[in-house]
Scaffold this motif. Structure first.
Motif, PDB file in Angstrom:
ATOM      1  N   GLY A 111      -1.534  -9.728 -10.443  1.00  0.00           N
ATOM      2  CA  GLY A 111      -0.376  -9.857  -9.568  1.00  0.00           C
ATOM      3  C   GLY A 111      -0.126  -8.582  -8.799  1.00  0.00           C
ATOM      4  N   LEU A 112       1.126  -8.100  -8.837  1.00  0.00           N
ATOM      5  CA  LEU A 112       1.493  -6.920  -8.076  1.00  0.00           C
ATOM      6  C   LEU A 112       0.786  -5.670  -8.564  1.00  0.00           C
ATOM      7  N   MET A 113       0.352  -5.664  -9.838  1.00  0.00           N
ATOM      8  CA  MET A 113      -0.276  -4.477 -10.374  1.00  0.00           C
ATOM      9  C   MET A 113      -1.753  -4.410 -10.017  1.00  0.00           C
ATOM     10  N   ASP A 114      -2.326  -5.491  -9.553  1.00  0.00           N
ATOM     11  CA  ASP A 114      -3.741  -5.546  -9.250  1.00  0.00           C
ATOM     12  C   ASP A 114      -4.002  -5.046  -7.832  1.00  0.00           C
ATOM     13  N   THR A 115      -4.967  -4.158  -7.697  1.00  0.00           N
ATOM     14  CA  THR A 115      -5.350  -3.639  -6.392  1.00  0.00           C
ATOM     15  C   THR A 115      -6.805  -4.001  -6.140  1.00  0.00           C
ATOM     16  N   PRO A 116      -7.077  -5.139  -5.511  1.00  0.00           N
ATOM     17  CA  PRO A 116      -8.448  -5.624  -5.390  1.00  0.00           C
ATOM     18  C   PRO A 116      -9.279  -4.920  -4.321  1.00  0.00           C
ATOM     19  N   THR A 117      -8.631  -4.348  -3.317  1.00  0.00           N
ATOM     20  CA  THR A 117      -9.354  -3.757  -2.196  1.00  0.00           C
ATOM     21  C   THR A 117      -8.839  -2.343  -1.933  1.00  0.00           C
ATOM     22  N   PRO A 118      -9.729  -1.368  -1.824  1.00  0.00           N
ATOM     23  CA  PRO A 118      -9.269  -0.007  -1.547  1.00  0.00           C
ATOM     24  C   PRO A 118      -8.698   0.117  -0.141  1.00  0.00           C
ATOM     25  N   THR A 119      -7.774   1.029   0.033  1.00  0.00           N
ATOM     26  CA  THR A 119      -7.190   1.288   1.350  1.00  0.00           C
ATOM     27  C   THR A 119      -7.275   2.782   1.655  1.00  0.00           C
ATOM     28  N   ASP A 120      -7.284   3.115   2.932  1.00  0.00           N
ATOM     29  CA  ASP A 120      -7.311   4.524   3.316  1.00  0.00           C
ATOM     30  C   ASP A 120      -6.090   5.255   2.767  1.00  0.00           C
ATOM     31  N   TYR A 121      -4.959   4.586   2.811  1.00  0.00           N
ATOM     32  CA  TYR A 121      -3.714   5.221   2.378  1.00  0.00           C
ATOM     33  C   TYR A 121      -3.766   5.611   0.899  1.00  0.00           C
ATOM     34  N   LEU A 122      -4.232   4.692   0.059  1.00  0.00           N
ATOM     35  CA  LEU A 122      -4.303   4.975  -1.369  1.00  0.00           C
ATOM     36  C   LEU A 122      -5.382   5.997  -1.683  1.00  0.00           C
ATOM     37  N   THR A 123      -6.522   5.867  -1.034  1.00  0.00           N
ATOM     38  CA  THR A 123      -7.606   6.824  -1.270  1.00  0.00           C
ATOM     39  C   THR A 123      -7.183   8.233  -0.872  1.00  0.00           C
ATOM     40  N   HIS A 124      -6.511   8.356   0.264  1.00  0.00           N
ATOM     41  CA  HIS A 124      -6.040   9.666   0.691  1.00  0.00           C
ATOM     42  C   HIS A 124      -5.026  10.234  -0.300  1.00  0.00           C
ATOM     43  N   SER A 125      -4.229   9.379  -0.898  1.00  0.00           N
ATOM     44  CA  SER A 125      -3.266   9.842  -1.898  1.00  0.00           C
ATOM     45  C   SER A 125      -3.984  10.395  -3.127  1.00  0.00           C
ATOM     46  N   ILE A 126      -5.039   9.710  -3.564  1.00  0.00           N
ATOM     47  CA  ILE A 126      -5.817  10.187  -4.711  1.00  0.00           C
ATOM     48  C   ILE A 126      -6.459  11.533  -4.385  1.00  0.00           C
ATOM     49  N   VAL A 127      -7.054  11.627  -3.202  1.00  0.00           N
ATOM     50  CA  VAL A 127      -7.696  12.875  -2.781  1.00  0.00           C
ATOM     51  C   VAL A 127      -6.676  14.019  -2.703  1.00  0.00           C
ATOM     52  N   LYS A 128      -5.514  13.727  -2.156  1.00  0.00           N
ATOM     53  CA  LYS A 128      -4.472  14.758  -2.071  1.00  0.00           C
ATOM     54  C   LYS A 128      -4.028  15.211  -3.463  1.00  0.00           C
ATOM     55  N   ASN A 129      -3.951  14.282  -4.409  1.00  0.00           N
ATOM     56  CA  ASN A 129      -3.598  14.654  -5.774  1.00  0.00           C
ATOM     57  C   ASN A 129      -4.629  15.608  -6.373  1.00  0.00           C
ATOM     58  N   ILE A 130      -5.913  15.305  -6.145  1.00  0.00           N
ATOM     59  CA  ILE A 130      -6.977  16.166  -6.663  1.00  0.00           C
ATOM     60  C   ILE A 130      -6.914  17.543  -6.004  1.00  0.00           C
ATOM     61  N   ASN A 131      -6.716  17.568  -4.706  1.00  0.00           N
ATOM     62  CA  ASN A 131      -6.642  18.842  -3.996  1.00  0.00           C
ATOM     63  C   ASN A 131      -5.450  19.681  -4.451  1.00  0.00           C
ATOM     64  N   ALA A 132      -4.328  19.021  -4.713  1.00  0.00           N
ATOM     65  CA  ALA A 132      -3.146  19.739  -5.185  1.00  0.00           C
ATOM     66  C   ALA A 132      -3.378  20.307  -6.573  1.00  0.00           C
ATOM     67  N   ALA A 170       0.831  -1.205   0.000  1.00  0.00           N
ATOM     68  CA  ALA A 170       0.000   0.000   0.000  1.00  0.00           C
ATOM     69  C   ALA A 170       0.865   1.255   0.000  1.00  0.00           C
ATOM     70  N   ALA A 171       1.923   1.237   0.812  1.00  0.00           N
ATOM     71  CA  ALA A 171       2.818   2.389   0.865  1.00  0.00           C
ATOM     72  C   ALA A 171       3.522   2.602  -0.459  1.00  0.00           C
ATOM     73  N   PHE A 172       3.909   1.498  -1.111  1.00  0.00           N
ATOM     74  CA  PHE A 172       4.598   1.553  -2.391  1.00  0.00           C
ATOM     75  C   PHE A 172       3.701   2.171  -3.455  1.00  0.00           C
ATOM     76  N   LEU A 173       2.425   1.731  -3.491  1.00  0.00           N
ATOM     77  CA  LEU A 173       1.466   2.263  -4.452  1.00  0.00           C
ATOM     78  C   LEU A 173       1.192   3.741  -4.211  1.00  0.00           C
ATOM     79  N   ALA A 174       1.063   4.114  -2.942  1.00  0.00           N
ATOM     80  CA  ALA A 174       0.779   5.511  -2.624  1.00  0.00           C
ATOM     81  C   ALA A 174       1.928   6.417  -3.045  1.00  0.00           C
ATOM     82  N   THR A 175       3.143   5.934  -2.904  1.00  0.00           N
ATOM     83  CA  THR A 175       4.294   6.706  -3.354  1.00  0.00           C
ATOM     84  C   THR A 175       4.237   6.945  -4.848  1.00  0.00           C
ATOM     85  N   ALA A 176       3.855   5.899  -5.604  1.00  0.00           N
ATOM     86  CA  ALA A 176       3.724   6.043  -7.057  1.00  0.00           C
ATOM     87  C   ALA A 176       2.612   7.015  -7.406  1.00  0.00           C
TER      88      ALA A 176
END
Length: 205
Positions: A50-71, A12-18
């Motif tokens: 595999g590693l590219m598949d994200t089957p379940t949303p996480t708070d960490y990733l969702t917050h990253s998406i929201v922060k991107n939109i806000n920025a 999750a941390a790795f994806l959020a960094t990307a």
């Protein structure tokens, strides 16, 4: 924390960094936005399993998406209103290209990407080819420089109204999508709220 939980947390941390930096796109079957122009619309094909598949949303990733939109919203707000539709279009496309592949966020990515495409049509229909282009300064989450085109001032109010309708529809679609899955409900609502907040940019004065 067990081994499985540790692996999931690291992933999750790795994806959020990307998401935030866009520096490792191929690991997630995504492409980084084209430097300077912002006209790239595709997402890399190839396996999203595999590693590219994200089957379940996480708070960490969702917050990253929201922060991107806000920025993106903060960046576009700094420009003259005639450039804001193109700014929002290009940054929403950047954001869509950073959203992880997989069942968790596929629908959100498609909705955001469609909204960017529709904003592009509004922009094209009202383009001011004689106005100087605006070179972007980037923002806190996306450092890529962009070149934004203006809409004609006499068409600005009409273009802004059409752009607001695009955003409102995207927000509605995200809220409807949140109803299809209990696991992603709160995540999609958060993304919908962030997308909807960009309407404040789309005022002619």
């Amino acid at each position: 924390m067990g081994k499985a939980e540790t692996v999931r947390a690291f992933g999750a941390a790795f994806l959020a960094t990307a998401l935030a930096l866009g520096t490792m796109p191929e690991a997630y079957g995504q492409v980084a936005p084209a430097p300077g122009g912002g006209t790239t619309t595709g997402i890399a094909t190839g396996s999203s399993r595999g590693l590219m598949d994200t089957p379940t949303p996480t708070d960490y990733l969702t917050h990253s998406i929201v922060k991107n939109i806000n920025a993106a919203s903060a960046e576009c707000a700094a420009y003259d209103p005639v450039y804001r539709i193109d700014c929002l279009r290009q940054r929403l496309l950047d954001i869509a290209q950073r959203i992880p592949k997989g069942k968790a966020y596929d629908e959100a990515r498609q909705i955001v990407q469609r909204a960017a495409g529709r904003l592009g049509r509004v922009q094209a229909a009202n383009l001011d080819a004689k106005a100087p282009r605006m070179r972007s300064r980037g923002n806190a989450r996306m450092k890529e420089t962009k070149t934004y085109t203006a809409v004609r001032k006499r068409n600005l109010e009409k273009a802004m109204e059409e752009a607001r309708q695009v955003i409102e529809e995207a927000q509605t679609q995200l809220l409807r999508a949140s109803e299809n899955s209990e696991k992603r409900a709160s995540h999609y609502r958060d993304i919908a709220a962030a997308v909807g907040s960009t309407k404040v940019l789309l005022r002619s004065i």
